[in-house]
Design a protein around this motif. Structure first.
Motif, PDB file in Angstrom:
ATOM      1  N   ARG A 140      -1.585   6.588  -7.217  1.00  0.00           N
ATOM      2  CA  ARG A 140      -1.291   5.462  -8.115  1.00  0.00           C
ATOM      3  C   ARG A 140      -0.042   4.727  -7.645  1.00  0.00           C
ATOM      4  N   ASN A 141       0.941   5.467  -7.156  1.00  0.00           N
ATOM      5  CA  ASN A 141       2.151   4.820  -6.630  1.00  0.00           C
ATOM      6  C   ASN A 141       1.832   3.931  -5.434  1.00  0.00           C
ATOM      7  N   LEU A 142       0.894   4.383  -4.582  1.00  0.00           N
ATOM      8  CA  LEU A 142       0.509   3.552  -3.440  1.00  0.00           C
ATOM      9  C   LEU A 142      -0.195   2.283  -3.904  1.00  0.00           C
ATOM     10  N   LEU A 143      -1.012   2.381  -4.953  1.00  0.00           N
ATOM     11  CA  LEU A 143      -1.648   1.189  -5.502  1.00  0.00           C
ATOM     12  C   LEU A 143      -0.630   0.293  -6.203  1.00  0.00           C
ATOM     13  N   LYS A 144       0.326   0.902  -6.889  1.00  0.00           N
ATOM     14  CA  LYS A 144       1.373   0.119  -7.557  1.00  0.00           C
ATOM     15  C   LYS A 144       2.198  -0.662  -6.536  1.00  0.00           C
ATOM     16  N   TYR A 145       2.401  -0.074  -5.363  1.00  0.00           N
ATOM     17  CA  TYR A 145       3.129  -0.755  -4.283  1.00  0.00           C
ATOM     18  C   TYR A 145       2.506  -2.125  -4.017  1.00  0.00           C
ATOM     19  N   ARG A 146       1.186  -2.177  -3.947  1.00  0.00           N
ATOM     20  CA  ARG A 146       0.506  -3.452  -3.689  1.00  0.00           C
ATOM     21  C   ARG A 146       0.534  -4.365  -4.913  1.00  0.00           C
ATOM     22  N   ASP A 182       2.903  -4.513  -7.123  1.00  0.00           N
ATOM     23  CA  ASP A 182       4.267  -5.052  -7.193  1.00  0.00           C
ATOM     24  C   ASP A 182       4.494  -6.167  -6.173  1.00  0.00           C
ATOM     25  N   GLN A 183       3.663  -6.228  -5.146  1.00  0.00           N
ATOM     26  CA  GLN A 183       3.801  -7.263  -4.114  1.00  0.00           C
ATOM     27  C   GLN A 183       2.759  -8.359  -4.254  1.00  0.00           C
ATOM     28  N   LEU A 184       2.063  -8.420  -5.385  1.00  0.00           N
ATOM     29  CA  LEU A 184       1.012  -9.423  -5.566  1.00  0.00           C
ATOM     30  C   LEU A 184       1.568 -10.842  -5.470  1.00  0.00           C
ATOM     31  N   MET A 216       6.944  -5.224   4.871  1.00  0.00           N
ATOM     32  CA  MET A 216       7.885  -4.288   4.254  1.00  0.00           C
ATOM     33  C   MET A 216       8.064  -4.611   2.775  1.00  0.00           C
ATOM     34  N   ASN A 217       8.063  -5.905   2.440  1.00  0.00           N
ATOM     35  CA  ASN A 217       8.357  -6.301   1.062  1.00  0.00           C
ATOM     36  C   ASN A 217       7.262  -7.153   0.439  1.00  0.00           C
ATOM     37  N   GLY A 218       6.105  -7.232   1.101  1.00  0.00           N
ATOM     38  CA  GLY A 218       5.008  -8.036   0.576  1.00  0.00           C
ATOM     39  C   GLY A 218       4.791  -9.325   1.342  1.00  0.00           C
ATOM     40  N   GLU A 219       5.804  -9.791   2.067  1.00  0.00           N
ATOM     41  CA  GLU A 219       5.657 -10.979   2.899  1.00  0.00           C
ATOM     42  C   GLU A 219       4.997 -10.605   4.218  1.00  0.00           C
ATOM     43  N   GLU A 220       4.137 -11.492   4.696  1.00  0.00           N
ATOM     44  CA  GLU A 220       3.520 -11.276   5.995  1.00  0.00           C
ATOM     45  C   GLU A 220       4.584 -11.314   7.084  1.00  0.00           C
ATOM     46  N   SER A 221       4.532 -10.338   7.990  1.00  0.00           N
ATOM     47  CA  SER A 221       5.507 -10.350   9.078  1.00  0.00           C
ATOM     48  C   SER A 221       4.842 -10.039  10.418  1.00  0.00           C
ATOM     49  N   HIS A 222       3.563 -10.399  10.514  1.00  0.00           N
ATOM     50  CA  HIS A 222       2.856 -10.262  11.783  1.00  0.00           C
ATOM     51  C   HIS A 222       2.620 -11.662  12.344  1.00  0.00           C
TER      52      HIS A 222
END
Length: 767
Positions: free
Chosen positions: A379-385, A387-389, A413-419
């Motif tokens: 659930r924490n891994l899903l919450k990570y995403r 929180d970055q919606l 790292m924080n939800g912003e694309e960095s690739h």
């Protein structure tokens, strides 16, 4: 020829013999971590040979400005990089004034490394003849505490082997470090105050741009022949480092041990003005407990992990070592305690891929954490995403999408694309589907529907909006198509109608529609909140359904297979088996142009869809697609062998399934890709676990019940594993005489074992 210098052992990774050419590879393989920080297996003492210094703090990163040949609209401005953190392991060792440096030693004998996975510690030992002909025996053990996850402990012993000598220990902290992986050679850290207090040293640092504050700290004490003698005290410093010193006079046969307590406190968990106080508090606890008690805590903590996560394999030592190495590294990387953290593809073993979060987490890692821990970790891994919606919506806006459509990042790292490779940043959009699949996977496994009204439905809505806008209506075909994409097979770029992407898009929209109705019926207040927040209308839902109902899926009637993309059969179809071995791996031997025009597949693509949606297709359909696509697959992604192992097992092709399993489980130990010195492939290690549990164990969730269709590789006498299914533990034991399933729980559990439905009572064995 694969690298095969790691000795087979059920519970340890062992290297014997001094080989400087293997130092960097071993620094990766013997890495240690505790979920909050980690480090490569660098030497504590000085080493002038070829080495890759690396210490890392989970969640602390730097936005390294993007470097590309030309800029395109929508490119991210930076690539988030995990930072090489200040070095706290350093201990200079002098013997009668001569520096211990194995690169300059006259002789090195009995060199040995061991990573003890059962107990969670790393040890290195050797006998060295120095330039002054003094002979010493060194044993250095260290671990990163699971109980006190800001603390590392080093136990470093020198024994005099050739007469009297003075041993000088100079433990130090060094903040003047750099990343091997840097775009512009920018300074990632500002180094602040160096302070000393009562046998303790601290260096305060702050990351540029992201402003993470870190205090690196140490305290060291000397023991002679097992008796405490004195503390190391201040010796010297620079503006970036500080050294302490302590000495001991040894007669032949005597030993001096330095115990160093060190680590990091950071502003992830403390206020900036309290970092040094927090570090002192950690040192107070550590020194009160002492080395032996801390080591006992470490052993107990790992015993608890292994009690749930271990997989036993009988009759195949290398396979046993492989799976335990994978499970060990996954637990070193992520323990599920903090929803701000995630699982980087290299974990704490190197800097490649920036240490960031990829779709690997949702596609490969969540099943491992769901089954070997409790549902809160997943659930924490899903919450990570969740929180970055907002950042995912911003990412989509930068590419021209509207109305709250979200595109989750390929790398973040924080939800912003960095690739910033256009064919991946803009086109590898199937990653969005992995986010929804992870929610679906979580629901069917845990039965915890509360995540959907609380968080998950908002994610599904935003992703459905993306797919509806990304689809193009073809007047010619009178269907919706998704153009200009890269599927999981990155050896095809900018293709039209990648089947996996189109199928996922259709499925994601239907999932959003289905769960909107469920939440509307069962969670009225949540439904009203979500509709108010997203401004969702009936007209928009109709436009979604129009796309999903009319999604084009490329298919060839003659072959009876879904096509990887529209133009796949225009390629020259030559099986990998007909490729000259001198041409492999093609990603190192061929031009990119040649790869893109070839039929060769980097990793499962169409077959990734058959893995995700196994219940959508018959075994006959899987067989037909496996027979068409696997012979064209070069498996040059670490994520490829595991999916193919699972599917080969489902098709009862056990020799092939075993071969793929061995490749994924020993990918790093045997260095199949000749790149392990850059770090280990952490996220693919979850695929190794799946190869056994979902492949050979045949785990599926069918109508809310665990189902096991077990298959035993010929090379094994048996295997066993546990899963935590809805807060009850199922232990599965497969042997040549059959499959036993035991329940550790409070309530009866229905299961399906090799097609037979059984009701398990707690602690009952079904033979």
């Amino acid at each position: 020829m694969n690298q095969e210098y790691i000795l087979p052992n059920a519970w340890s990774i062992i290297e014997e013999g001094w080989k400087p050419s293997l130092v960097k590879s071993s620094e990766s393989l013997f890495s240690i971590g505790n979920g909050a920080m980690g480090q490569r297996a660098n030497f504590e003492e000085q080493y002038s040979g070829d080495t890759f210094q690396g210490s890392y703090i989970a969640g602390v990163y730097y936005p390294d400005k993007t470097r590309v040949g030309w800029w395109k609209n929508g490119y991210p401005e930076y690539f988030a990089k995990v930072l090489n953190a200040p070095n706290f392991i350093g201990i200079d060792v002098h013997v009668d004034g001569v520096v211990l440096d194995l690169a300059f030693a006259k002789a090195v004998k009995n060199y040995r490394r061991e990573l003890n996975m059962k107990q969670g510690w790393y040890e290195r030992s050797f006998e060295a003849t120095l330039q002054n002909d003094k002979v010493i025996e060194v044993t250095a053990r260290r671990f990163l505490s699971l109980d006190h996850d800001e603390l590392g402990v080093i136990h470093y012993t020198v024994k005099a082997m050739s007469g009297n000598m003075i041993i000088s220990y100079l433990p130090y902290l060094d903040a003047g470090i750099t990343n091997e992986d840097s775009n512009w050679d920018d300074a990632f850290w500002q180094i602040g105050e160096v302070t000393k207090d009562n046998h303790r040293a601290f260096i305060q640092s702050k990351t540029n741009k992201t402003n993470y504050g870190v205090a690196t700290y140490m305290q060291s004490e000397l023991y002679k022949n097992g008796q405490h003698e004195q503390y190391a005290d201040y010796y010297d410093e620079t503006d970036k480092s500080v050294r302490f010193k302590v000495e001991s006079q040894l007669a032949q046969g005597e030993s001096a041990t330095l115990i160093k307590y060190a680590g990091y406190t950071s502003t992830l968990n403390h206020t900036e003005d309290n970092l040094v106080n927090a570090a002192s508090a950690v040192l107070d606890k550590a020194t009160d407990l002492g080395y032996e008690a801390l080591l006992d805590l470490q052993k107990n903590a790992w015993a608890d992990i292994w009690n749930m996560a271990d997989i036993t394999i009988e009759g195949d030592l290398k396979a046993q070592q492989g799976i335990r190495f994978n499970i060990f590294q996954l637990n070193q990387t992520y323990l599920g305690k903090d929803s701000r953290l995630n699982i980087g593809p290299k974990g704490f073993t190197g800097e490649k891929y920036g240490g960031s979060t990829y779709w690997d987490t949702e596609a490969y890692c969540i099943p491992f954490y769901m089954a070997t821990k409790d549902s809160q970790v997943a659930r924490n891994l899903l919450k990570y995403r969740y929180d970055q919606l907002d950042k995912a919506i911003e990412n989509a806006e930068k590419l021209g999408f509207e109305n709250g459509a979200a595109l989750y990042p390929m790398v973040t790292m924080n939800g912003e694309e960095s690739h910033n490779e256009w064919e991946i940043t803009f086109e590898e959009i199937h990653r969005n589907g992995a986010m929804v699949f992870a929610i679906h996977n979580y629901l069917r496994y845990t039965g915890d529907y509360s995540y959907v009204p609380e968080m998950g439905l908002e994610v599904m809505i935003a992703i459905a909006r993306f797919w509806q806008q990304r689809a193009t209506f073809s007047q010619r075909a009178q269907q919706y198509m998704i153009l200009g994409v890269t599927g999981p097979n990155e050896y095809e770029n900018n293709v039209n109608n990648n089947w996996y992407t189109n199928y996922l898009a259709k499925w994601c929209i239907n999932q959003a529609l289905e769960h909107l109705n469920k939440v509307k019926d069962g969670y009225t207040s949540d439904y009203e909140r979500i509709i108010g927040k997203t401004n969702l209308t009936d007209g928009e839902l109709m436009s979604w359904k129009e796309v999903a109902d009319n999604m084009y899926e490329p298919y060839d009637d003659k072959l009876g297979v879904y096509l990887q993309q529209d133009g796949f059969l225009d390629k020259e179809i030559i099986p990998v088996s007909q490729l000259d071995k001198s041409q492999r791996p093609i990603n190192q031997k061929w031009s990119w142009d040649r790869i893109l025009r070839s039929c060769y597949i980097k990793q499962a693509d169409v077959l990734q869809g058959f893995y995700f949606f196994e219940d959508h297709f018959s075994k006959e359909e899987l067989e037909k697609h496996f027979d068409f696509y696997e012979p064209l697959t070069v498996h040059e992604s670490s994520l490829s062998p595991c999916v193919h192992s699972i599917q080969a097992a489902k098709l009862d092709r056990m020799e092939q399934a075993y071969e793929f399993y061995l490749r994924t489980s020993r990918l790093d130990l045997d260095d199949y890709n000749k790149e392990v010195e850059e770090g280990c492939h952490i996220t693919s290690m979850a695929g190794t676990w799946m190869s056994i549990v979902e492949g050979f164990g045949g785990l599926q969730i069918i109508d809310g019940k665990p189902s096991f269709t077990t298959r035993l590789p010929e090379e094994w006498d048996g295997f066993s594993f546990k899963i935590n299914f809805r807060n009850q533990i199922l232990k599965v034991n497969v042997s040549k005489s059959g499959t036993d399933v035991k329940l550790e729980g409070k309530h009866a559990q229905e299961v399906i074992v090799n097609g037979e439905q059984r009701t398990l009572e707690p602690d009952m064995v079904n033979a």
